[in-house]
Write a protein that holds these residues in place. Structure first.
Motif, PDB file in Angstrom:
ATOM      1  N   ASP A 164      30.202   0.168   2.778  1.00 32.26           N
ATOM      2  CA  ASP A 164      29.545  -1.039   3.177  1.00 32.26           C
ATOM      3  C   ASP A 164      28.158  -0.489   3.631  1.00 32.26           C
ATOM      4  O   ASP A 164      27.091  -1.012   3.473  1.00 32.26           O
TER       5      ASP A 164
ATOM      6  N   LYS B 226      20.935  -2.236  -1.022  1.00 35.68           N
ATOM      7  CA  LYS B 226      20.272  -3.690  -1.000  1.00 35.68           C
ATOM      8  C   LYS B 226      18.907  -3.602  -0.227  1.00 35.68           C
ATOM      9  O   LYS B 226      17.866  -4.285  -0.820  1.00 35.68           O
ATOM     10  N   MET B 227      18.486  -3.068   0.750  1.00 32.92           N
ATOM     11  CA  MET B 227      17.342  -2.660   1.503  1.00 32.92           C
ATOM     12  C   MET B 227      16.397  -2.175   0.658  1.00 32.92           C
ATOM     13  O   MET B 227      15.247  -2.413   0.637  1.00 32.92           O
TER      14      MET B 227
ATOM     15  N   LYS C 142      26.166   0.184   0.136  1.00 34.74           N
ATOM     16  CA  LYS C 142      25.477  -1.078  -0.246  1.00 34.74           C
ATOM     17  C   LYS C 142      24.334  -1.663   0.325  1.00 34.74           C
ATOM     18  O   LYS C 142      23.660  -2.273  -0.193  1.00 34.74           O
ATOM     19  N   PHE C 143      24.564  -1.613   1.666  1.00 35.33           N
ATOM     20  CA  PHE C 143      23.415  -2.115   2.545  1.00 35.33           C
ATOM     21  C   PHE C 143      22.430  -1.496   2.334  1.00 35.33           C
ATOM     22  O   PHE C 143      21.047  -2.137   2.074  1.00 35.33           O
TER      23      PHE C 143
ATOM     24  N   LYS D 199      21.261  -1.548  11.209  1.00 33.00           N
ATOM     25  CA  LYS D 199      22.646  -2.058  11.262  1.00 33.00           C
ATOM     26  C   LYS D 199      23.403  -1.125  11.401  1.00 33.00           C
ATOM     27  O   LYS D 199      23.463   0.070  10.698  1.00 33.00           O
TER      28      LYS D 199
ATOM     29  N   PHE E 143      27.623  -0.007  11.140  1.00 35.60           N
ATOM     30  CA  PHE E 143      28.837  -0.155  10.385  1.00 35.60           C
ATOM     31  C   PHE E 143      29.822   0.668  11.025  1.00 35.60           C
ATOM     32  O   PHE E 143      29.946   1.968  11.127  1.00 35.60           O
TER      33      PHE E 143
END
Length: 66
Positions: free
Chosen positions: A52, A59-60, A55-56, A39, A41
């Motif tokens: 961001d 989460k993963m 945070k991602f 992903k 950013f």
């Protein structure tokens, strides 16, 4: 490309990479062993790309430990 941060979960490594104009989070595909997803950013003036991306990645990391 520079690896800025690395986390691990049950499926493998999660990396935040700095590619100059963007941060890329590389994370293991939970459906297919040995495959990774990414992903992007994009960095831009006044942007929150670093926050961001962190945070991602977190989460993963949590999703992979379940």
């Amino acid at each position: 490309m520079k690896i800025v941060k690395t986390f691990f979960n049950d499926h493998g490594a999660i990396q935040i990479q700095d590619h100059g104009a963007a941060f890329i989070v590389s994370y293991p595909d939970t459906q297919r062993d040995g495959y990774f997803n990414e992903k992007t950013f994009n960095k831009h003036i006044g942007g929150t790309a670093w926050n961001d991306a962190q945070k991602f990645a977190s989460k993963m990391r949590r999703e992979g430990d379940e």
